[in-house]
Design a protein around this motif. Sequence first.
Motif, PDB file in Angstrom:
ATOM      1  N   ALA A 126      18.858  29.789  47.238  1.00 18.72           N
ATOM      2  CA  ALA A 126      19.639  31.023  47.394  1.00 18.72           C
ATOM      3  C   ALA A 126      20.443  31.330  46.131  1.00 18.72           C
ATOM      4  O   ALA A 126      20.511  32.482  45.679  1.00 18.72           O
ATOM      5  CB  ALA A 126      20.576  30.903  48.598  1.00 18.72           C
ATOM      6  N   ALA A 127      21.069  30.300  45.560  1.00 20.05           N
ATOM      7  CA  ALA A 127      21.873  30.496  44.350  1.00 20.05           C
ATOM      8  C   ALA A 127      20.996  30.914  43.175  1.00 20.05           C
ATOM      9  O   ALA A 127      21.389  31.756  42.354  1.00 20.05           O
ATOM     10  CB  ALA A 127      22.625  29.214  44.013  1.00 20.05           C
ATOM     11  N   THR A 128      19.795  30.337  43.089  1.00 18.54           N
ATOM     12  CA  THR A 128      18.866  30.703  42.008  1.00 18.54           C
ATOM     13  C   THR A 128      18.467  32.175  42.121  1.00 18.54           C
ATOM     14  O   THR A 128      18.420  32.902  41.121  1.00 18.54           O
ATOM     15  CB  THR A 128      17.616  29.821  42.042  1.00 18.54           C
ATOM     16  N   LYS A 129      18.163  32.620  43.353  1.00 15.74           N
ATOM     17  CA  LYS A 129      17.830  34.023  43.577  1.00 15.74           C
ATOM     18  C   LYS A 129      19.024  34.924  43.253  1.00 15.74           C
ATOM     19  O   LYS A 129      18.872  36.006  42.678  1.00 15.74           O
ATOM     20  CB  LYS A 129      17.401  34.243  45.037  1.00 15.74           C
ATOM     21  N   SER A 130      20.215  34.454  43.629  1.00 17.65           N
ATOM     22  CA  SER A 130      21.431  35.229  43.351  1.00 17.65           C
ATOM     23  C   SER A 130      21.667  35.378  41.853  1.00 17.65           C
ATOM     24  O   SER A 130      22.060  36.449  41.371  1.00 17.65           O
ATOM     25  CB  SER A 130      22.641  34.551  44.002  1.00 17.65           C
ATOM     26  N   VAL A 131      21.404  34.306  41.103  1.00 14.59           N
ATOM     27  CA  VAL A 131      21.550  34.373  39.640  1.00 14.59           C
ATOM     28  C   VAL A 131      20.630  35.439  39.070  1.00 14.59           C
ATOM     29  O   VAL A 131      21.047  36.261  38.232  1.00 14.59           O
ATOM     30  CB  VAL A 131      21.245  33.003  39.000  1.00 14.59           C
ATOM     31  N   ALA A 132      19.390  35.469  39.532  1.00 12.10           N
ATOM     32  CA  ALA A 132      18.428  36.463  39.039  1.00 12.10           C
ATOM     33  C   ALA A 132      18.864  37.876  39.418  1.00 12.10           C
ATOM     34  O   ALA A 132      18.835  38.799  38.589  1.00 12.10           O
ATOM     35  CB  ALA A 132      17.040  36.167  39.596  1.00 12.10           C
ATOM     36  N   ALA A 133      19.277  38.039  40.685  1.00 10.39           N
ATOM     37  CA  ALA A 133      19.672  39.374  41.165  1.00 10.39           C
ATOM     38  C   ALA A 133      20.931  39.872  40.461  1.00 10.39           C
ATOM     39  O   ALA A 133      20.994  41.030  39.994  1.00 10.39           O
ATOM     40  CB  ALA A 133      19.896  39.339  42.677  1.00 10.39           C
ATOM     41  N   GLU A 134      21.939  39.016  40.373  1.00  7.15           N
ATOM     42  CA  GLU A 134      23.199  39.438  39.756  1.00  7.15           C
ATOM     43  C   GLU A 134      23.044  39.645  38.252  1.00  7.15           C
ATOM     44  O   GLU A 134      23.725  40.485  37.661  1.00  7.15           O
ATOM     45  CB  GLU A 134      24.302  38.405  40.043  1.00  7.15           C
ATOM     46  N   THR A 135      22.145  38.884  37.632  1.00  2.00           N
ATOM     47  CA  THR A 135      21.873  39.092  36.207  1.00  2.00           C
ATOM     48  C   THR A 135      21.275  40.476  35.982  1.00  2.00           C
ATOM     49  O   THR A 135      21.656  41.187  35.042  1.00  2.00           O
ATOM     50  CB  THR A 135      20.904  38.022  35.679  1.00  2.00           C
ATOM     51  N   ALA A 136      20.350  40.866  36.860  1.00  2.00           N
ATOM     52  CA  ALA A 136      19.742  42.198  36.757  1.00  2.00           C
ATOM     53  C   ALA A 136      20.792  43.289  36.971  1.00  2.00           C
ATOM     54  O   ALA A 136      20.829  44.284  36.233  1.00  2.00           O
ATOM     55  CB  ALA A 136      18.613  42.337  37.780  1.00  2.00           C
ATOM     56  N   ILE A 137      21.644  43.096  37.979  1.00  2.00           N
ATOM     57  CA  ILE A 137      22.701  44.074  38.253  1.00  2.00           C
ATOM     58  C   ILE A 137      23.666  44.172  37.069  1.00  2.00           C
ATOM     59  O   ILE A 137      24.058  45.272  36.646  1.00  2.00           O
ATOM     60  CB  ILE A 137      23.473  43.694  39.535  1.00  2.00           C
ATOM     61  N   LEU A 138      24.032  42.999  36.536  1.00  2.00           N
ATOM     62  CA  LEU A 138      24.964  42.961  35.404  1.00  2.00           C
ATOM     63  C   LEU A 138      24.370  43.654  34.183  1.00  2.00           C
ATOM     64  O   LEU A 138      25.049  44.447  33.510  1.00  2.00           O
ATOM     65  CB  LEU A 138      25.323  41.520  35.069  1.00  2.00           C
ATOM     66  N   ASN A 139      23.108  43.379  33.897  1.00  2.00           N
ATOM     67  CA  ASN A 139      22.459  44.004  32.741  1.00  2.00           C
ATOM     68  C   ASN A 139      22.385  45.518  32.901  1.00  2.00           C
ATOM     69  O   ASN A 139      22.642  46.270  31.947  1.00  2.00           O
ATOM     70  CB  ASN A 139      21.055  43.430  32.550  1.00  2.00           C
ATOM     71  N   THR A 140      22.034  45.958  34.106  1.00  4.12           N
ATOM     72  CA  THR A 140      21.949  47.402  34.372  1.00  4.12           C
ATOM     73  C   THR A 140      23.318  48.060  34.237  1.00  4.12           C
ATOM     74  O   THR A 140      23.450  49.126  33.631  1.00  4.12           O
ATOM     75  CB  THR A 140      21.388  47.652  35.786  1.00  4.12           C
ATOM     76  N   ALA A 141      24.322  47.395  34.805  1.00  2.00           N
ATOM     77  CA  ALA A 141      25.680  47.953  34.753  1.00  2.00           C
ATOM     78  C   ALA A 141      26.201  47.987  33.318  1.00  2.00           C
ATOM     79  O   ALA A 141      26.827  48.974  32.896  1.00  2.00           O
ATOM     80  CB  ALA A 141      26.613  47.132  35.636  1.00  2.00           C
ATOM     81  N   ASN A 142      25.939  46.911  32.563  1.00  2.00           N
ATOM     82  CA  ASN A 142      26.383  46.876  31.160  1.00  2.00           C
ATOM     83  C   ASN A 142      25.698  47.971  30.339  1.00  2.00           C
ATOM     84  O   ASN A 142      26.316  48.601  29.472  1.00  2.00           O
ATOM     85  CB  ASN A 142      26.095  45.508  30.542  1.00  2.00           C
ATOM     86  N   ALA A 143      24.411  48.191  30.617  1.00  2.00           N
ATOM     87  CA  ALA A 143      23.688  49.259  29.916  1.00  2.00           C
ATOM     88  C   ALA A 143      24.268  50.617  30.270  1.00  2.00           C
ATOM     89  O   ALA A 143      24.409  51.496  29.412  1.00  2.00           O
ATOM     90  CB  ALA A 143      22.201  49.204  30.284  1.00  2.00           C
ATOM     91  N   ALA A 144      24.627  50.791  31.555  1.00  2.00           N
ATOM     92  CA  ALA A 144      25.231  52.048  31.993  1.00  2.00           C
ATOM     93  C   ALA A 144      26.596  52.262  31.342  1.00  2.00           C
ATOM     94  O   ALA A 144      26.940  53.380  30.943  1.00  2.00           O
ATOM     95  CB  ALA A 144      25.368  52.059  33.518  1.00  2.00           C
ATOM     96  N   VAL A 145      27.360  51.180  31.228  1.00  2.00           N
ATOM     97  CA  VAL A 145      28.679  51.274  30.574  1.00  2.00           C
ATOM     98  C   VAL A 145      28.516  51.660  29.104  1.00  2.00           C
ATOM     99  O   VAL A 145      29.246  52.518  28.595  1.00  2.00           O
ATOM    100  CB  VAL A 145      29.439  49.935  30.696  1.00  2.00           C
ATOM    101  N   ALA A 146      27.545  51.033  28.436  1.00  2.00           N
ATOM    102  CA  ALA A 146      27.311  51.350  27.020  1.00  2.00           C
ATOM    103  C   ALA A 146      26.876  52.798  26.851  1.00  2.00           C
ATOM    104  O   ALA A 146      27.368  53.517  25.965  1.00  2.00           O
ATOM    105  CB  ALA A 146      26.249  50.411  26.445  1.00  2.00           C
ATOM    106  N   ALA A 147      25.952  53.242  27.712  1.00  2.00           N
ATOM    107  CA  ALA A 147      25.495  54.632  27.647  1.00  2.00           C
ATOM    108  C   ALA A 147      26.633  55.591  27.973  1.00  2.00           C
ATOM    109  O   ALA A 147      26.796  56.626  27.319  1.00  2.00           O
ATOM    110  CB  ALA A 147      24.328  54.840  28.622  1.00  2.00           C
ATOM    111  N   GLY A 148      27.424  55.221  28.984  1.00  2.00           N
ATOM    112  CA  GLY A 148      28.555  56.072  29.369  1.00  2.00           C
ATOM    113  C   GLY A 148      29.590  56.189  28.264  1.00  2.00           C
ATOM    114  O   GLY A 148      30.158  57.260  28.041  1.00  2.00           O
ATOM    115  N   THR A 149      29.812  55.082  27.564  1.00  2.00           N
ATOM    116  CA  THR A 149      30.770  55.098  26.452  1.00  2.00           C
ATOM    117  C   THR A 149      30.324  56.084  25.372  1.00  2.00           C
ATOM    118  O   THR A 149      31.134  56.855  24.841  1.00  2.00           O
ATOM    119  CB  THR A 149      30.899  53.685  25.852  1.00  2.00           C
ATOM    120  N   LYS A 150      29.026  56.060  25.067  1.00  2.00           N
ATOM    121  CA  LYS A 150      28.485  56.987  24.059  1.00  2.00           C
ATOM    122  C   LYS A 150      28.573  58.439  24.562  1.00  2.00           C
ATOM    123  O   LYS A 150      28.941  59.343  23.805  1.00  2.00           O
ATOM    124  CB  LYS A 150      27.039  56.637  23.726  1.00  2.00           C
ATOM    125  N   GLN A 151      28.220  58.639  25.826  1.00  2.00           N
ATOM    126  CA  GLN A 151      28.261  59.991  26.387  1.00  2.00           C
ATOM    127  C   GLN A 151      29.684  60.552  26.389  1.00  2.00           C
ATOM    128  O   GLN A 151      29.896  61.724  26.085  1.00  2.00           O
ATOM    129  CB  GLN A 151      27.702  59.989  27.812  1.00  2.00           C
TER     130      GLN A 151
END
Length: 219
Positions: A126-151
Motif C-alpha cells: 500500500a505504501a509503495t502504491k501511495s508513493v507512486a500516486a503521491e509522486t504523480a500528484i506532486l509532480n502535476t501540482a508542481n508543474a501547475a504551480v510553475a505554469a501558474g507562476t509564469k501565467q
Amino acid sequence: LAQADVGKVSADQKAKQVAYTTAQAKVTAATAQLAAGQKKLADATTQEKTLAAKQVVDQKTAADAKVKLDASAKVVATLQPLVPLLKEAVAKADLAVQKAAGDQDVVKAAAQLKAVTVAREGSLVAATKSVAAETAILNTANAAVAAGTKQIADTKAVIAATQAAVTQYMAVLAAEQKNAATTKAALDAANDAAAKAQQAVARWQNEIQFTQKLGTLQA
C-alpha cells in the motif's frame, strides 16, 4: 453687405461644420478606444485573480501530496528491508512447526508471525502504491504551480501595459473632447455670423425694394 462677403461667411460656416463633425468623430473613436482598453484591463485583472486563486489550490495540493509522500516513503524505507526478513522467519517457523510434534505454543507463535508478516507486507504494498500516486500528484501540482507562476507574471505584464495604454487613451480622449469643444465654439460663432449676414442681406434687399418702389411713386 456684399454678396461675396455672404458667400465667404457661408463657406466659413461649412468649414467649421466639417471641422466639428470631424472632431466629434475623433471623440467617438477615442471613447471607443478607451472603453476597449478599460475592458481589456478589467479582463486581465479578473484573469490574474482567477490564476492567483488556482495557484493557492495547486500549492496546497502540492504541499498535501508532499506530506503524504514523505509519510509513505518513510513506511517503505522501514518495511522494505524488514518484510524479506519476516518471510524468512515465517519459512523457518513453518519448519519449526513441522518438527514441534503438535506443540501448540510453537504453532501459535508461527501463526502470529505469519499474520504480522502478511500485515507488514500489505502495508508495504500500500505504501509503495501511495508513493507512486503521491509522486504523480506532486509532480502535476508542481508543474501547475510553475505554469501558474509564469501565467501570473505574464498577466501582470499585460495589466501594466494596458494600464499605461488606458492612461494614454484617457489623455487622447480629453484632448479630442477639448478640440471638439473648441470647434463647436467656432461653429457657433460661424453660425451666428452667417445668421447676421443673412439678416444684413435681407435688410439690404428690403432697402433696394423700398427705394425702387419710392422711385416708381415719384415718377
